[in-house]
Design an enzyme around this catalytic site. Structure first.
Site, mmCIF file in Angstrom:
data_model
loop_
_atom_site.group_PDB
_atom_site.id
_atom_site.type_symbol
_atom_site.label_atom_id
_atom_site.label_comp_id
_atom_site.label_asym_id
_atom_site.label_seq_id
_atom_site.Cartn_x
_atom_site.Cartn_y
_atom_site.Cartn_z
ATOM 1 N N ARG A 43 0.849 -1.185 0.000
ATOM 2 C CA ARG A 43 0.000 0.000 0.000
ATOM 3 C C ARG A 43 0.888 1.239 0.000
ATOM 4 O O ARG A 43 1.788 1.367 0.833
ATOM 5 C CB ARG A 43 -0.928 0.017 1.210
ATOM 6 C CG ARG A 43 -2.026 -1.052 1.172
ATOM 7 C CD ARG A 43 -3.047 -0.727 0.100
ATOM 8 N NE ARG A 43 -4.103 -1.739 0.000
ATOM 9 C CZ ARG A 43 -4.122 -2.701 -0.910
ATOM 10 N NH1 ARG A 43 -3.120 -2.809 -1.776
ATOM 11 N NH2 ARG A 43 -5.113 -3.547 -0.949
ATOM 12 N N GLU A 44 0.625 2.143 -0.939
ATOM 13 C CA GLU A 44 1.327 3.421 -0.987
ATOM 14 C C GLU A 44 0.616 4.396 -0.047
ATOM 15 O O GLU A 44 -0.610 4.545 -0.113
ATOM 16 C CB GLU A 44 1.320 3.975 -2.405
ATOM 17 C CG GLU A 44 2.041 3.083 -3.413
ATOM 18 C CD GLU A 44 1.877 3.559 -4.845
ATOM 19 O OE1 GLU A 44 2.630 3.083 -5.697
ATOM 20 O OE2 GLU A 44 0.980 4.400 -5.098
ATOM 21 N N ARG A 70 -4.216 26.953 -8.397
ATOM 22 C CA ARG A 70 -3.716 25.673 -7.904
ATOM 23 C C ARG A 70 -2.963 24.981 -9.030
ATOM 24 O O ARG A 70 -3.555 24.524 -10.008
ATOM 25 C CB ARG A 70 -4.880 24.801 -7.412
ATOM 26 C CG ARG A 70 -5.536 25.328 -6.145
ATOM 27 C CD ARG A 70 -4.548 25.408 -5.002
ATOM 28 N NE ARG A 70 -5.176 25.713 -3.724
ATOM 29 C CZ ARG A 70 -4.501 25.875 -2.601
ATOM 30 N NH1 ARG A 70 -3.179 25.771 -2.591
ATOM 31 N NH2 ARG A 70 -5.144 26.131 -1.471
ATOM 32 N N LEU A 84 -1.753 24.952 6.127
ATOM 33 C CA LEU A 84 -1.196 23.778 6.780
ATOM 34 C C LEU A 84 -0.839 24.055 8.237
ATOM 35 O O LEU A 84 -0.509 25.183 8.604
ATOM 36 C CB LEU A 84 0.067 23.316 6.048
ATOM 37 C CG LEU A 84 -0.080 22.918 4.581
ATOM 38 C CD1 LEU A 84 1.285 22.556 4.022
ATOM 39 C CD2 LEU A 84 -1.068 21.774 4.419
ATOM 40 N N GLU A 99 -4.313 31.874 9.312
ATOM 41 C CA GLU A 99 -4.613 31.763 7.886
ATOM 42 C C GLU A 99 -5.714 32.728 7.467
ATOM 43 O O GLU A 99 -5.650 33.301 6.372
ATOM 44 C CB GLU A 99 -5.002 30.324 7.547
ATOM 45 C CG GLU A 99 -3.880 29.318 7.702
ATOM 46 C CD GLU A 99 -2.690 29.606 6.800
ATOM 47 O OE1 GLU A 99 -2.883 30.182 5.705
ATOM 48 O OE2 GLU A 99 -1.563 29.261 7.187
ATOM 49 N N GLU A 103 -4.779 35.468 4.565
ATOM 50 C CA GLU A 103 -5.401 35.377 3.244
ATOM 51 C C GLU A 103 -6.486 36.420 3.008
ATOM 52 O O GLU A 103 -6.768 36.762 1.862
ATOM 53 C CB GLU A 103 -5.960 33.969 3.031
ATOM 54 C CG GLU A 103 -4.862 32.906 2.993
ATOM 55 C CD GLU A 103 -5.347 31.572 2.462
ATOM 56 O OE1 GLU A 103 -6.553 31.430 2.156
ATOM 57 O OE2 GLU A 103 -4.511 30.650 2.348
ATOM 58 N N PRO A 121 -8.614 9.126 2.259
ATOM 59 C CA PRO A 121 -8.006 8.094 3.101
ATOM 60 C C PRO A 121 -7.582 6.840 2.361
ATOM 61 O O PRO A 121 -6.967 5.960 2.963
ATOM 62 C CB PRO A 121 -9.116 7.793 4.119
ATOM 63 C CG PRO A 121 -10.383 8.165 3.420
ATOM 64 C CD PRO A 121 -10.035 9.350 2.569
ATOM 65 N N GLY A 122 -7.858 6.751 1.051
ATOM 66 C CA GLY A 122 -7.376 5.620 0.285
ATOM 67 C C GLY A 122 -5.874 5.637 0.068
ATOM 68 O O GLY A 122 -5.277 4.589 -0.198
ATOM 69 N N GLU A 126 -3.742 12.683 5.237
ATOM 70 C CA GLU A 126 -4.069 14.108 5.324
ATOM 71 C C GLU A 126 -5.479 14.302 5.856
ATOM 72 O O GLU A 126 -6.442 13.687 5.387
ATOM 73 C CB GLU A 126 -3.941 14.783 3.958
ATOM 74 C CG GLU A 126 -4.194 16.282 4.009
ATOM 75 C CD GLU A 126 -4.083 16.952 2.658
ATOM 76 O OE1 GLU A 126 -4.075 18.185 2.620
ATOM 77 O OE2 GLU A 126 -4.006 16.235 1.642
ATOM 78 N N GLU A 148 -0.264 33.318 -3.349
ATOM 79 C CA GLU A 148 -1.158 34.201 -2.599
ATOM 80 C C GLU A 148 -1.070 35.646 -3.061
ATOM 81 O O GLU A 148 -1.978 36.435 -2.793
ATOM 82 C CB GLU A 148 -0.871 34.096 -1.102
ATOM 83 C CG GLU A 148 -1.295 32.752 -0.518
ATOM 84 C CD GLU A 148 -1.153 32.699 0.995
ATOM 85 O OE1 GLU A 148 -0.752 33.730 1.581
ATOM 86 O OE2 GLU A 148 -1.428 31.644 1.574
#
Length: 214
Positions: A43-44, A70, A84, A99, A103, A121-122, A126, A148
């Site tokens: 699993r990666e 993005r 983050l 943040e 922003e 979650p696969g 994160e 930004e």
């Protein structure tokens, strides 16, 4: 080996693990995991910083969004102010307040937890916490850098943001989750968690890796 006899009881043991990449904000590791029946498969897993986002609603009922480029998808997206958790042990609420200021140049008087999300979650640990912020006021905003520096701010009535999410005009996963959670909480008058509520799903593997000097 299973810890029981039926579905939902197997212990998915990690037999071995190796890191193939460790960068500034993520690491990629390959785990060998024992499946039901004894087969071991690879699993990666991408380890990533946790993140926070803010559904900030002003006194006129507008949701504060940012329109940001993005690079992985090559276009701008309407998003919630977000960022983050980039310091080990950083308080998520403090990060959210930072943040929002960086922003949008806004501060908020009232904060609560809107929703927590495991983003994909696969393949990654994160996770994201989205806050609801109200009682907005102007505050100092640092000079923006990089993407930004091109960020624009959009104030949109909450009902319009809901329509935009359902119409495919807001597609950022964080923004969609936040908009629809806000809609549900308001329409059903559901209580929200306090801003300092525990976050058991906050990822720590990447911080632990950096602390160990990997």
């Amino acid at each position: 080996m299973s810890s029981g006899n039926g579905p939902g009881t197997h212990d998915f043991e990690t037999v071995s693990s190796r890191t193939v990449y460790s960068g500034a904000i993520l690491a990629l590791r390959l785990d060998q995991v024992r499946m039901p029946g004894g087969r071991v498969v690879e699993r990666e897993v991408i380890e990533h910083h946790g993140a926070v986002a803010v559904a900030a609603v002003d006194d006129e009922g507008n949701l504060v969004l940012v329109n940001q480029y993005r690079h992985p998808i090559g276009r701008r997206l309407l998003e919630l102010p977000a960022g983050l958790l980039d310091k080990q042990g950083e308080d998520p609420l403090t990060a959210a307040q930072r943040e929002l200021a960086e922003e949008t140049g806004l501060a908020a008087r009232d904060w609560s937890v809107l929703v927590d999300v495991a983003l994909s979650p696969g393949f990654t640990d994160e996770a994201l916490r989205i806050y609801l912020a109200t009682g907005l006021s102007e505050t100092d905003r640092p000079d923006p850098e990089l993407e930004e520096a091109d960020l624009s701010i959009v104030r949109m009535p909450v009902d319009e943001a809901i329509r935009a999410a359902l119409a495919g005009e807001i597609v950022n996963a964080t923004a969609v989750a936040g908009v629809l959670a806000l809609s549900t909480a308001r329409s059903r008058d559901l209580p929200l968690r306090p801003a300092d509520a525990p976050w058991p799903g906050m990822p720590t593997a990447f911080f632990d890796r950096k602390a160990a000097g990997e």
